[in-house]
Scaffold this motif. Structure first.
Motif, short mmCIF file in Angstrom:
data_model
loop_
_atom_site.label_atom_id
_atom_site.label_comp_id
_atom_site.label_asym_id
_atom_site.label_seq_id
_atom_site.Cartn_x
_atom_site.Cartn_y
_atom_site.Cartn_z
N THR A 158 0.85 -1.20 0.00
CA THR A 158 0.00 0.00 0.00
C THR A 158 0.88 1.25 0.00
O THR A 158 2.09 1.17 0.24
N ASP A 226 -5.68 -5.23 -1.23
CA ASP A 226 -5.16 -5.84 -2.45
C ASP A 226 -5.92 -5.26 -3.64
O ASP A 226 -7.13 -5.47 -3.77
N GLY A 253 -1.27 -4.97 0.86
CA GLY A 253 -1.73 -5.21 -0.50
C GLY A 253 -1.52 -6.65 -0.93
O GLY A 253 -1.62 -7.58 -0.13
#
Length: 274
Positions: A158, A226, A253
């Protein structure tokens, strides 16, 4: 030996050469690692692989056309899973656990259904079910457009400083090996694999038949943010499977398993040893 130092081994089957590495003890049920889109053996996080190998046999390999393996990379998830099964049986293994990341998590689903006698337990990280939600090409294109020093930083992590810090540490670990290192994948890998993933997600699975046919205990791990395969995929898999556990890691993520490497390995060990 470690992922960074273990020698490459090769298995020839039907005119195709699979490259692989073995780590850990010789006794016990091996865990076979199934890699992500365009990933090679050297795209795995050594901190994850080496820690898993402290207590159980671990096998990483390159499927057809990947890295130092020969053959042509398939353009369907089903054929890619068949090739993985060929490799596993070619090693003479009677029972294995699977850790499938992203595309590898899709292979794990097929292998669990088609080969219940071979597959004991599966761990699915950052994947989608058949007919699931994917944004592969858009996310990859956006990641490359950012001009990051390594595309995995925007692709797997992220934008938060904490996640990016973890990403930089992951990239440093994943680029440590210098001897017998796998070459990066090119268009001959990325194009058929992208077609395979998009086709897998585009084809709806009536009644979630594939997921409901998975009888093996399953651990589903996903990043909360994600962008490639949104976390709703993990929840839908969890709800449809007979015997699944679900873990979502915060502020993470696609590469959540690498960002939370120590926690992830602990969760894997608890699940596999139960």
């Amino acid at each position: 030996m470690s992922l960074e130092t273990t020698k490459n081994e090769y298995l020839d089957i039907g005119g195709v050469r699979f490259a692989y590495r073995r780590l850990g003890p010789t006794a016990g049920i091996p865990i076979v690692l199934l890699q992500h889109f365009t990933g090679t053996m050297d795209a795995w996080d050594p901190a994850v692989v080496n820690k898993l190998a402290e207590t159980r046999p671990v096998i990483v390999f390159n499927n057809l056309g990947i890295g130092t393996s020969t053959g042509k990379t398939p353009d369907t998830v089903e054929q890619t899973a068949t090739d993985a099964e060929t490799f596993i049986r070619g090693l003479g293994l009677a029972k294995v656990d699977l850790l499938g990341f992203s595309l590898g998590g899709m292979l794990a689903q097929i292998l669990a259904v088609q080969h219940p006698g071979l597959i004991r337990k599966i761990i699915i990280a950052g994947a989608a079910p058949r007919g699931g939600e994917e944004h592969l090409l858009a996310v990859v294109e956006e990641a490359f457009a950012q001009g990051a020093p390594d595309v995995r930083l925007p692709l797997f992590f992220t934008p938060s400083e904490e996640s990016q810090r973890a990403g930089r540490a992951f990239v440093a670990r994943a680029t440590t090996r210098t001897q017998e290192r796998d070459p990066d994948s090119g268009d001959e890998v990325s194009e058929p694999q992208a077609k395979a993933i998009i086709g897998w997600c585009a084809r709806k699975d009536e009644g979630e038949a594939t997921l409901r046919a998975i009888a093996q205990p399953t651990l589903i791990v996903h990043g909360s943010d994600d962008t490639m395969f949104p976390s709703i995929n993990a929840y839908n898999m969890f709800k449809a499977m007979k015997n699944a556990q679900l873990i979502l890691y915060p502020d993470s993520g696609h590469g959540a398993l690498f960002q939370y490497r120590e926690t992830f390995v602990t969760h894997c060990r608890t699940f596999l040893d139960a």
